[in-house]
Design a protein around this motif. Structure first.
Motif, PDB file in Angstrom:
ATOM      1  N   PRO B 342       0.824  -1.227   0.000  1.00  5.01           N
ATOM      2  CA  PRO B 342       0.000   0.000   0.000  1.00  5.01           C
ATOM      3  C   PRO B 342       0.850   1.265   0.000  1.00  5.01           C
ATOM      4  N   GLU B 343       0.233   2.363  -0.305  1.00  6.39           N
ATOM      5  CA  GLU B 343       0.893   3.666  -0.242  1.00  6.39           C
ATOM      6  C   GLU B 343       1.413   3.890   1.178  1.00  6.39           C
ATOM      7  N   GLY B 344       2.619   4.441   1.263  1.00  7.75           N
ATOM      8  CA  GLY B 344       3.195   4.748   2.581  1.00  7.75           C
ATOM      9  C   GLY B 344       3.818   3.560   3.274  1.00  7.75           C
ATOM     10  N   ALA B 345       3.898   2.419   2.585  1.00  6.61           N
ATOM     11  CA  ALA B 345       4.490   1.241   3.230  1.00  6.61           C
ATOM     12  C   ALA B 345       5.945   1.504   3.598  1.00  6.61           C
ATOM     13  N   ILE B 346       6.382   0.820   4.644  1.00  2.00           N
ATOM     14  CA  ILE B 346       7.815   0.778   4.970  1.00  2.00           C
ATOM     15  C   ILE B 346       8.251  -0.655   4.702  1.00  2.00           C
ATOM     16  N   VAL B 347       9.114  -0.827   3.722  1.00  2.00           N
ATOM     17  CA  VAL B 347       9.553  -2.171   3.370  1.00  2.00           C
ATOM     18  C   VAL B 347      10.929  -2.415   3.977  1.00  2.00           C
ATOM     19  N   VAL B 348      10.966  -3.264   4.989  1.00  2.00           N
ATOM     20  CA  VAL B 348      12.228  -3.638   5.628  1.00  2.00           C
ATOM     21  C   VAL B 348      12.718  -4.883   4.901  1.00  2.00           C
ATOM     22  N   ALA B 394       1.345   5.006  11.880  1.00  2.00           N
ATOM     23  CA  ALA B 394       0.273   5.101  10.895  1.00  2.00           C
ATOM     24  C   ALA B 394       0.626   4.400   9.585  1.00  2.00           C
ATOM     25  N   ARG B 395       1.845   3.904   9.470  1.00  2.00           N
ATOM     26  CA  ARG B 395       2.255   3.276   8.212  1.00  2.00           C
ATOM     27  C   ARG B 395       2.362   1.761   8.386  1.00  2.00           C
ATOM     28  N   ARG B 396       2.128   1.044   7.305  1.00  2.00           N
ATOM     29  CA  ARG B 396       2.240  -0.418   7.301  1.00  2.00           C
ATOM     30  C   ARG B 396       3.694  -0.828   7.086  1.00  2.00           C
ATOM     31  N   VAL B 397       4.165  -1.777   7.856  1.00  2.00           N
ATOM     32  CA  VAL B 397       5.521  -2.274   7.679  1.00  2.00           C
ATOM     33  C   VAL B 397       5.476  -3.675   7.070  1.00  2.00           C
ATOM     34  N   ILE B 398       6.211  -3.858   5.978  1.00  2.00           N
ATOM     35  CA  ILE B 398       6.351  -5.184   5.359  1.00  2.00           C
ATOM     36  C   ILE B 398       7.817  -5.582   5.476  1.00  2.00           C
ATOM     37  N   ASN B 399       8.061  -6.654   6.167  1.00  3.36           N
ATOM     38  CA  ASN B 399       9.435  -7.140   6.333  1.00  3.36           C
ATOM     39  C   ASN B 399       9.640  -8.360   5.433  1.00  3.36           C
ATOM     40  N   ILE B 400      10.418  -8.167   4.365  1.00  8.13           N
ATOM     41  CA  ILE B 400      10.760  -9.295   3.498  1.00  8.13           C
ATOM     42  C   ILE B 400      12.019  -9.902   4.084  1.00  8.13           C
ATOM     43  N   GLN B 401      11.886 -11.108   4.623  1.00 10.08           N
ATOM     44  CA  GLN B 401      12.896 -11.610   5.532  1.00 10.08           C
ATOM     45  C   GLN B 401      13.477 -12.945   5.081  1.00 10.08           C
ATOM     46  N   ARG B 418       3.636  -8.290  21.481  1.00 10.07           N
ATOM     47  CA  ARG B 418       3.429  -7.570  22.740  1.00 10.07           C
ATOM     48  C   ARG B 418       2.963  -6.141  22.480  1.00 10.07           C
ATOM     49  N   GLU B 419       3.577  -5.474  21.490  1.00  9.08           N
ATOM     50  CA  GLU B 419       3.276  -4.072  21.221  1.00  9.08           C
ATOM     51  C   GLU B 419       2.208  -3.899  20.143  1.00  9.08           C
ATOM     52  N   LYS B 420       1.664  -5.015  19.648  1.00 12.30           N
ATOM     53  CA  LYS B 420       0.590  -4.982  18.624  1.00 12.30           C
ATOM     54  C   LYS B 420       0.984  -4.124  17.420  1.00 12.30           C
ATOM     55  N   LEU B 421       2.137  -4.405  16.881  1.00 10.47           N
ATOM     56  CA  LEU B 421       2.662  -3.586  15.772  1.00 10.47           C
ATOM     57  C   LEU B 421       2.152  -4.116  14.434  1.00 10.47           C
ATOM     58  N   ASN B 422       1.859  -3.199  13.520  1.00 10.73           N
ATOM     59  CA  ASN B 422       1.365  -3.591  12.195  1.00 10.73           C
ATOM     60  C   ASN B 422       2.526  -3.982  11.283  1.00 10.73           C
ATOM     61  N   VAL B 423       3.093  -5.132  11.570  1.00 14.70           N
ATOM     62  CA  VAL B 423       4.220  -5.623  10.787  1.00 14.70           C
ATOM     63  C   VAL B 423       3.810  -6.929  10.110  1.00 14.70           C
ATOM     64  N   ARG B 496      -5.265  -6.625   8.662  1.00 15.23           N
ATOM     65  CA  ARG B 496      -5.506  -6.884  10.078  1.00 15.23           C
ATOM     66  C   ARG B 496      -4.691  -5.941  10.977  1.00 15.23           C
ATOM     67  N   ASP B 497      -5.136  -5.865  12.215  1.00 14.65           N
ATOM     68  CA  ASP B 497      -4.368  -5.117  13.220  1.00 14.65           C
ATOM     69  C   ASP B 497      -3.340  -6.045  13.835  1.00 14.65           C
ATOM     70  N   GLY B 498      -2.139  -5.540  14.023  1.00 15.71           N
ATOM     71  CA  GLY B 498      -1.098  -6.326  14.671  1.00 15.71           C
ATOM     72  C   GLY B 498      -0.291  -7.119  13.669  1.00 15.71           C
ATOM     73  N   PRO B 499       0.715  -7.840  14.171  1.00 12.57           N
ATOM     74  CA  PRO B 499       1.664  -8.504  13.285  1.00 12.57           C
ATOM     75  C   PRO B 499       1.144  -9.813  12.711  1.00 12.57           C
ATOM     76  N   MET B 500       1.748 -10.236  11.630  1.00 10.40           N
ATOM     77  CA  MET B 500       1.461 -11.538  11.034  1.00 10.40           C
ATOM     78  C   MET B 500       2.701 -12.004  10.295  1.00 10.40           C
ATOM     79  N   VAL B 501       2.841 -13.317  10.205  1.00 10.75           N
ATOM     80  CA  VAL B 501       3.971 -13.901   9.475  1.00 10.75           C
ATOM     81  C   VAL B 501       3.430 -14.775   8.345  1.00 10.75           C
ATOM     82  N   ILE B 502       3.995 -14.622   7.161  1.00 12.99           N
ATOM     83  CA  ILE B 502       3.721 -15.542   6.055  1.00 12.99           C
ATOM     84  C   ILE B 502       5.021 -16.261   5.714  1.00 12.99           C
ATOM     85  N   GLU B 503       5.003 -17.561   5.811  1.00 12.62           N
ATOM     86  CA  GLU B 503       6.171 -18.341   5.398  1.00 12.62           C
ATOM     87  C   GLU B 503       6.002 -18.667   3.913  1.00 12.62           C
ATOM     88  N   ALA B 504       6.736 -17.958   3.083  1.00 12.17           N
ATOM     89  CA  ALA B 504       6.637 -18.161   1.636  1.00 12.17           C
ATOM     90  C   ALA B 504       7.564 -19.298   1.241  1.00 12.17           C
TER      91      ALA B 504
END
Lengths: 506, 506
Positions: B342-348, B394-401, B418-423, B496-504
């Motif tokens: 999405p617009e404004g994403a932070i891609v780690v 306010a921004r969505r974080v996507i971590n390609i890991q 614990r911190e309910k982060l949108n990662v 969704r609110d909070g973190p999630m992991v996708i194992e690709a």
């Protein structure tokens, strides 16, 4: 607040006031006071990481996006080691980051306990700067601001005991506990300058606690005179200095480094402070000294600053020497200057051996600033007078100038003439390197009177003609061979515009 | 102003703007541009001393009384040596003092001319900090402010050619002179962040000068996407990087250190910039980059910023990849993410070998911030996502890991929970240290397929179960074995609110 501020709360308060909002933490025994401080000083969000690499990596990510640092609170050496790889990434990303690392209590460090490591070396591998907190109320806000400006990691190491020390309260208690007359407050640097009423406060604290106020022998600037505190100047030679300092049970150092002997003489001391560590308190010069003194004053008076009128003896009165008459000696020269110097004078004092009597003679003068040679590198007086006159054009500058030292930078008189500076230079023309003769005697060096010794300590054959020399640089000059003549010429010099030189024939 | 600002005027302007009012000077050949600069930039009073010890002693006296520094302008090594004793006194007095010392032109230094000395070593004996000016428009105001805060002497050494360089005008001329298509602007640090329109300006400068915009391979943060400049990312391996950089006749480095090979491979290069010194220009990161770029833009357009609409090709359009289908490869994973972010994403981005295709695939996405591994110390991604999410809630974080690196700091997922982060973490589960296999091949190391080589580069036997691992840390997780499944789960994760992991599963 004075009573409850610990090292830990001071660090957290400083960081918060500098705008830091987040602390990624994995604390241990030596960081538990910070945990409590994060509750006591609200405003910084504490976020737990399960391993220090999470804390440091999170601080890096935060800093890259927020453009300001997060703190990473790490458990002494092993915790820093765990977080080091991501601090390395932060360094390479040039992310502003403040690593806060605990350490063993200062007194426990020699024990080399199991968790002890060389934290500073570890930290230096990833840090732009590494600081180690003392217990003297450093300005942690300024440190956090510098961390925010840095491009990379700033590390602050805080020993366990520093984190728990309630500096002001504990210091006040120690001062109260000292026996009457055996408490010394030894001042340097900013503690000797009358800015924002600091000297008055210092005097009130001395009065309230029965302390002696001492000042460095080689001070940069002391504001002195009627209404300001009287300081005892620590003597120049180490044996005397050591004795003067050794009589105190408790010593408080305010913005002063621990005094050392200027030279290590045969059989003489090196360190001049010999009290045990628990008896010596240091108020760091990077602290807001005014704030620390204010809190200390309140603590000592249970919230009440002692009124000025009850401080008799600590502050200088209005006594000035009578004008001496007859033959001009070094002591008579000092008395004459002290008798005549105007309010607001800046006395640039490179008189050295000839100026011994000036300190006492001038104690009751109208307020003035007193500047001396700080580094022992002679030739400072004439140029320093140039700078002081330019900094304060409305004030009169009197340079009491040893002749030997003055010859190192006599060409500075020309700049005084060129810039029309109100500098009155009084040359102490004893025509000898008197300090060297004194050193020959002090060190019992024989022969002290051979041809070489005489040749190398004597400035005669021929005598320097300061009147001609000054005239060569465009500065009017006169000789004074008696007390009366000196007094008359000082009055002339202080009344005229521009520089003047008086060669006082001692 | 752009055209006439020299190194000397920049230094004097910076000092003046920081509040310095006096310069005690005894200049020589290498300081004559400062003499002129003191006339060109009014506000600092120039005072001549007949010997450098007068200048430094005057600066000490001035600083003691004014409480802020004077400058002492000294004639390279011998002049500094002459003034050293009074700088020593200033150090002991802890007087803020700015010593400004010339030096031989940078290109004349190897000649070891008669007046050449080791200025830095001399200066360090009396200075709290010693700076050496480059020609990149450093922030001299900030330096002078630091000198004012310091307790003691700060020394700034300025080589002769730096003092005369008209940086912006000369740089613009060099850029104009470069052949079309052979000018590269290589950016790092602050030059890659879209603050105050800096990236737009950079794009306009590139368009006006026909330059290619390049960016560091291991960048801390690049703001990218539609409407922002397209940067060519310099390749990871040194041979390719060297070729990519070597094609330029003229290289301008903006807040970037000179790129070097990450490792020195057998037969490989160390330095990646091989152009001659005259062909390489550096805009220092401590400069007000925005100001330098603004002046440069004006200079290149004779006072007129090139309009945005004429910059076609430099700025990214809106092209995004189509959603791929079928088997999930690394490239398909990259395309899927780029299609959906999405617009404004932070891609780690710690995808490493699996992420090769992401740079191109994401070039036309809605604007986003792209963060990578800067120091090669793996295990940064998961924690960095924590910090980035906290910095920008306010921004969505996507971590390609990458999976191997992710295992260094997987416990960071717990803090996300614990911190309910949108990662949203997308684990590139190739179950191998693919980079190590690549290194074995690149370095032609044999045998590359023995039992040890296989054991140490393989993450299977057993496979890591990221779904269980994440669940253990309190983060919901799913597997995705096809492009369609990955796309569906990314949409779920971003909603969704909070973190999630996708194992690709690659």
């Amino acid at each position: 607040m004075a009573g409850t501020e610990t090292g830990a709360t001071a660090v957290i308060r400083g960081a918060r006031d500098a705008g830091i909002e987040v602390c990624f933490a994995n604390p241990g025994t030596s960081e538990m006071h910070f945990v409590s401080a994060l509750d006591q000083v609200p405003g910084i969000r504490a976020v737990l990481g399960l391993h220090e690499t999470v804390c440091t990596g999170a601080a890096d990510g935060y800093g890259r996006m927020a453009g300001k640092p997060a703190m990473a609170l790490l458990h002494l050496g092993p915790g820093l080691a765990n977080g080091l790889a991501n601090l390395h990434n932060a360094r390479r990303a040039r992310t502003p980051t403040l690593a806060l690392v605990g350490d063993m209590a200062t007194w426990h460090q020699p024990a080399d306990a199991v968790l002890a490591m060389d934290i500073d070396s570890l930290a230096r591998t990833v840090s732009e700067e590494v600081y180690r907190a003392g217990a003297g109320g450093e300005d942690f806000r300024r440190l956090a601001e510098r961390a925010a400006e840095a491009r990379g990691v700033t590390t602050l190491v805080v020993p366990h005991d520093v984190s728990w020390t309630r500096f002001v309260r504990d210091l006040a208690a120690a001062m109260r506990a000292a026996s009457r007359g055996r408490l010394g407050i030894y001042c340097g640097g900013k503690a000797l300058i009358d800015a924002e009423g600091a000297l008055r406060l210092l005097g009130q604290i001395a009065a309230a606690s029965g302390a002696d106020l001492l000042c460095e022998n080689s001070f940069a600037r002391v504001d002195r005179g009627h209404g300001l505190p009287k300081f005892r100047r620590v003597p120049y030679f180490p044996q005397e200095a050591s004795a003067a300092l050794g009589k105190y049970e408790t010593l408080v150092l305010v913005d002063a480094r621990r005094p050392v002997a200027n030279f290590g003489y045969e059989g003489g001391p090196s360190q001049l402070v010999t009290q045990s560590e628990e008896a010596v308190w240091e108020i760091d010069g990077d602290a807001h000294i005014g704030t620390v003194l204010k809190l200390l004053g309140m603590e000592l008076q249970a919230g009440r600053i002692v009124p000025f009128k009850n401080c008799g003896g600590v502050f200088a009165g209005t006594s000035r020497p009578l004008l001496p008459t007859g033959r001009l000696t070094a002591a008579a020269m000092c008395a004459t200057i002290a008798a005549l110097q105007p309010e607001g004078a800046i006395v640039v004092d490179e008189a050295l051996t000839s100026g011994t009597a000036y300190w006492e003679a001038s104690s009751g003068c109208p307020q003035f600033s007193h500047l001396t040679l700080t580094g022992g590198a002679i030739g400072a007086g004439i140029p320093m007078a140039v700078g002081a006159a330019m900094a304060c054009p409305a004030r009169r500058v009197i340079n009491i100038q040893a002749d030997g030292s003055g010859l190192y930078s006599a060409q500075g008189l020309w700049t005084q003439a060129r810039e029309k500076l109100n500098v009155l230079t009084i040359v102490c023309a004893n025509r000898t390197y008197a300090i060297l003769k004194l050193e020959l005697a002090k060190q019992r060096i024989a022969p002290s009177n051979g041809p070489a010794a005489r040749s190398l300590t004597d400035l005669g054959h021929p005598n320097i003609d300061w009147v001609a020399l000054a005239a060569g640089y465009g500065v009017p000059a006169v000789q004074a061979g008696s007390c009366e003549e000196l007094a008359r010429q000082i009055e002339v010099g202080l009344a005229r515009d521009g520089p003047m030189v008086i060669e006082a024939l001692l």
